[in-house]
Design a protein around this motif. Sequence first.
Motif, PDB file in Angstrom:
ATOM      1  N   LEU A 225       0.753  -5.103 -11.079  1.00 59.42           N
ATOM      2  CA  LEU A 225       0.981  -4.249 -10.037  1.00 59.42           C
ATOM      3  C   LEU A 225       1.184  -2.935 -10.360  1.00 59.42           C
ATOM      4  O   LEU A 225       1.822  -2.372 -11.196  1.00 59.42           O
ATOM      5  CB  LEU A 225       2.170  -4.821  -9.291  1.00 59.42           C
ATOM      6  N   LEU A 226       0.353  -1.981  -9.401  1.00 59.45           N
ATOM      7  CA  LEU A 226       0.605  -0.503  -9.452  1.00 59.45           C
ATOM      8  C   LEU A 226       1.238   0.085  -7.936  1.00 59.45           C
ATOM      9  O   LEU A 226       0.523  -0.523  -7.187  1.00 59.45           O
ATOM     10  CB  LEU A 226      -0.803   0.306  -9.863  1.00 59.45           C
ATOM     11  N   ALA A 227       2.022   0.943  -8.103  1.00 57.27           N
ATOM     12  CA  ALA A 227       2.162   1.417  -6.679  1.00 57.27           C
ATOM     13  C   ALA A 227       1.521   2.762  -6.471  1.00 57.27           C
ATOM     14  O   ALA A 227       1.618   3.712  -7.620  1.00 57.27           O
ATOM     15  CB  ALA A 227       3.764   1.949  -6.671  1.00 57.27           C
ATOM     16  N   LEU A 228       0.977   2.893  -5.516  1.00 55.47           N
ATOM     17  CA  LEU A 228       0.076   4.058  -5.391  1.00 55.47           C
ATOM     18  C   LEU A 228       0.520   5.483  -4.918  1.00 55.47           C
ATOM     19  O   LEU A 228       0.025   6.482  -5.212  1.00 55.47           O
ATOM     20  CB  LEU A 228      -1.290   3.724  -4.545  1.00 55.47           C
ATOM     21  N   ASN A 229       1.704   5.164  -4.398  1.00 57.33           N
ATOM     22  CA  ASN A 229       2.362   6.459  -3.556  1.00 57.33           C
ATOM     23  C   ASN A 229       3.552   6.856  -4.637  1.00 57.33           C
ATOM     24  O   ASN A 229       4.713   5.944  -4.452  1.00 57.33           O
ATOM     25  CB  ASN A 229       2.626   6.142  -2.130  1.00 57.33           C
ATOM     26  N   TRP A 230       3.617   7.894  -4.970  1.00 56.45           N
ATOM     27  CA  TRP A 230       5.068   8.179  -5.764  1.00 56.45           C
ATOM     28  C   TRP A 230       5.417   9.707  -5.236  1.00 56.45           C
ATOM     29  O   TRP A 230       6.189  10.530  -5.993  1.00 56.45           O
ATOM     30  CB  TRP A 230       4.753   8.294  -7.113  1.00 56.45           C
ATOM     31  N   ASP A 231       5.172  10.164  -4.211  1.00 55.82           N
ATOM     32  CA  ASP A 231       5.633  11.461  -3.670  1.00 55.82           C
ATOM     33  C   ASP A 231       6.791  11.650  -3.309  1.00 55.82           C
ATOM     34  O   ASP A 231       7.351  12.869  -3.405  1.00 55.82           O
ATOM     35  CB  ASP A 231       4.526  11.943  -2.286  1.00 55.82           C
ATOM     36  N   ARG A 232       7.676  10.459  -3.160  1.00 51.15           N
ATOM     37  CA  ARG A 232       9.073  10.688  -2.787  1.00 51.15           C
ATOM     38  C   ARG A 232       9.880   9.888  -4.068  1.00 51.15           C
ATOM     39  O   ARG A 232      11.018   9.486  -3.888  1.00 51.15           O
ATOM     40  CB  ARG A 232       9.591   9.962  -1.535  1.00 51.15           C
ATOM     41  N   TRP A 233       9.584   9.585  -5.219  1.00 47.79           N
ATOM     42  CA  TRP A 233      10.299   9.273  -6.605  1.00 47.79           C
ATOM     43  C   TRP A 233      11.648   9.997  -6.643  1.00 47.79           C
ATOM     44  O   TRP A 233      11.631  11.129  -6.400  1.00 47.79           O
ATOM     45  CB  TRP A 233       9.415   9.002  -7.577  1.00 47.79           C
ATOM     46  N   SER A 234      12.568   9.209  -6.994  1.00 49.19           N
ATOM     47  CA  SER A 234      13.697   9.812  -7.290  1.00 49.19           C
ATOM     48  C   SER A 234      14.394   9.187  -8.576  1.00 49.19           C
ATOM     49  O   SER A 234      13.941   8.375  -9.030  1.00 49.19           O
ATOM     50  CB  SER A 234      14.712   9.820  -6.125  1.00 49.19           C
ATOM     51  N   LEU A 235      15.494   9.723  -9.295  1.00 49.14           N
ATOM     52  CA  LEU A 235      16.333   9.187 -10.326  1.00 49.14           C
ATOM     53  C   LEU A 235      17.582   8.858  -9.556  1.00 49.14           C
ATOM     54  O   LEU A 235      18.372   9.902  -9.076  1.00 49.14           O
ATOM     55  CB  LEU A 235      16.366   9.926 -11.390  1.00 49.14           C
ATOM     56  N   ASP A 236      17.924   7.616  -9.423  1.00 45.66           N
ATOM     57  CA  ASP A 236      19.359   7.196  -8.794  1.00 45.66           C
ATOM     58  C   ASP A 236      20.025   6.274  -9.706  1.00 45.66           C
ATOM     59  O   ASP A 236      19.521   5.710 -10.668  1.00 45.66           O
ATOM     60  CB  ASP A 236      19.195   6.795  -7.442  1.00 45.66           C
ATOM     61  N   PRO A 237      21.347   5.964  -9.162  1.00 43.13           N
ATOM     62  CA  PRO A 237      22.073   4.939 -10.122  1.00 43.13           C
ATOM     63  C   PRO A 237      21.323   3.611 -10.134  1.00 43.13           C
ATOM     64  O   PRO A 237      20.703   3.339  -9.087  1.00 43.13           O
ATOM     65  CB  PRO A 237      23.438   4.991  -9.577  1.00 43.13           C
ATOM     66  N   LEU A 238      21.435   2.771 -11.004  1.00 42.99           N
ATOM     67  CA  LEU A 238      21.199   1.596 -11.183  1.00 42.99           C
ATOM     68  C   LEU A 238      21.552   0.780  -9.896  1.00 42.99           C
ATOM     69  O   LEU A 238      22.645   0.755  -9.639  1.00 42.99           O
ATOM     70  CB  LEU A 238      21.539   0.689 -12.232  1.00 42.99           C
ATOM     71  N   GLY A 239      20.602   0.058  -9.403  1.00 36.38           N
ATOM     72  CA  GLY A 239      20.838  -0.815  -8.173  1.00 36.38           C
ATOM     73  C   GLY A 239      20.384  -0.115  -6.765  1.00 36.38           C
ATOM     74  O   GLY A 239      19.993  -0.723  -6.005  1.00 36.38           O
TER      75      GLY A 239
END
Length: 578
Positions: A489-503
Amino acid sequence: MNEISNVLRWTLSLSAKFYRVVPFLTLAIVVLTLVSQIASLLSFFLPLKIIILLGSEGMPRYFPAAFAQLDRDVLIAWLSAATIGFFLLSLLAEKLIARATDVAAGKLLGKSQKMVLFENQEDVAARAYQRYSSALAAGVFIPLALTTLGWFYPSMAGLIAGYSLFVSMVFVTAHRFSEKFREYLDQKLASALGLAGTLGFFVVFAYLVAEFIFFSPPGFIIAIISILASRQIFGRATALVSGLHGLAQQRLRLDALFFHGKVLVSQHQQPNPGKKNLWSLLQPETRAGWLIQVLEEAGMPMASTDQLKVQWLDSSKPNMPHLLVSSAEEPDRPLLVKVFDVNRKSLAQHEATLATEGLEGVPIPLLILGTEVDRFACHVYRLPPGQVLKVQQAKRKLPALDKRFVAIHLSPQLVNRYLRSRPLLVDRLSADVLERLYIACYSRQDTLHVAELIDRLAELQSHLKVLPLVLVNPNMRRSVWQADADQTLLALNWDRWSLDPLGAGWPFSGKPFARLVEHLMGEPDRRLNNVDSCKVRLSALAYGLEDFNNRQLLNDALNVVPEILDTMNTLQNNATEE
């Protein structure tokens, strides 16, 4: 030239409409604008005379003869008072212009007898009318100023007129033959006109210096007036062209607002062969040409457009169209071509940052090219043979992707860059954000819950800070690609990725949450050792609260607040028992 003539004809029809409905107000605004400009010119000119007088022991010989009859100190006082008077007159004229503009715009909208067509249409009408009036006043001021200047200093008036004509010819010629210059003017017309006006001012200055050194110079006062008048003329010329261009940009809206026989039509529905936009770029007769160039830049040259197979992919991403491109000879080597509209350029850069980071395990296609096509950002990704999953299929597959996210090792460089650029969940959940929930509080219990959460916000943040950061992608449901060979599986949209706490981004409870926690406990990563599942659930709840709040689903957000408080109480009790 055809575009210019079309704009001028349309402006004349707009003028006729304005003069039929508000003739006296339009005339008053033009007169007031001229008064403001002349008063502003004099308020800059008179201080120069005062400075000259202050630096002279007597009356300079180039001053008017009438001044010689007055006492020097009295003359300075009168000129100072006149300077202040002209400045106040300029301010008063601007205030009257603003008032008359509002009244005229209201009458024009009332006369058109239309329904509300779009948000802030009154402001749009007022700005358009003011822009029109300012352009009209500039069109009156420029010939008057040139005629007056020509009476005292004909060669200077000829120089200004000749320079303006020369610049106009250069702009028209370059616009016709240079695509880059056309794009530059489309984006930065005011800057280009301002630069031309500044260069024109220095041409005037250089001519004056040459006159005083080599030829017969004019009177000193005439020279000062010429310098100030040239600045005003070039400034008004810039305002005239910018005003007409601004009106033309709003043509569809203004036609719908002011003309009975016109209705509001979307800009994308209007053909405009002279101007490129995102959707004209994607038309079948247009896209083949630039796709061939992009694929060649990506290292996949094609001999002809006949080899191209182009398929539209539904992504639910506004102004970020997706095209699935392959060769007729190699249909099993598909490419994903994503084009980002001008107002999505920052999202394209954000996505490219992750795609070029080279993190192992990230379910993102291989980015093989990041480029621009007619000022639109364009990404080309390599895809394995497969297909885009339907929404329901993707929904069932998302837990598998969530499990993969847990195991991704984030590089310290990426984390540091992100922390310097964007806020984490603990920073985004502030008291100001949570106070918005009071709006939806229906019972006293709701109010007490929100107040308690705000009071315990520091406690919530402390729990989230101890969790490891993970990659989060909030918009995958409509953009999951599944490979045919191994079901990857591949996600095609990553324009709003973020780094956040696990969960963050996980389901709150139930079997989906339990499965993810079970998978989490089985991970060999030392970062995940001894991670408290209650804190992970707290992160999921906090992220959900923020999401509901951002989407203004305040009732759903209120339902999450008691669960957050209960989880925090559980953590507190566990800490006490230990």
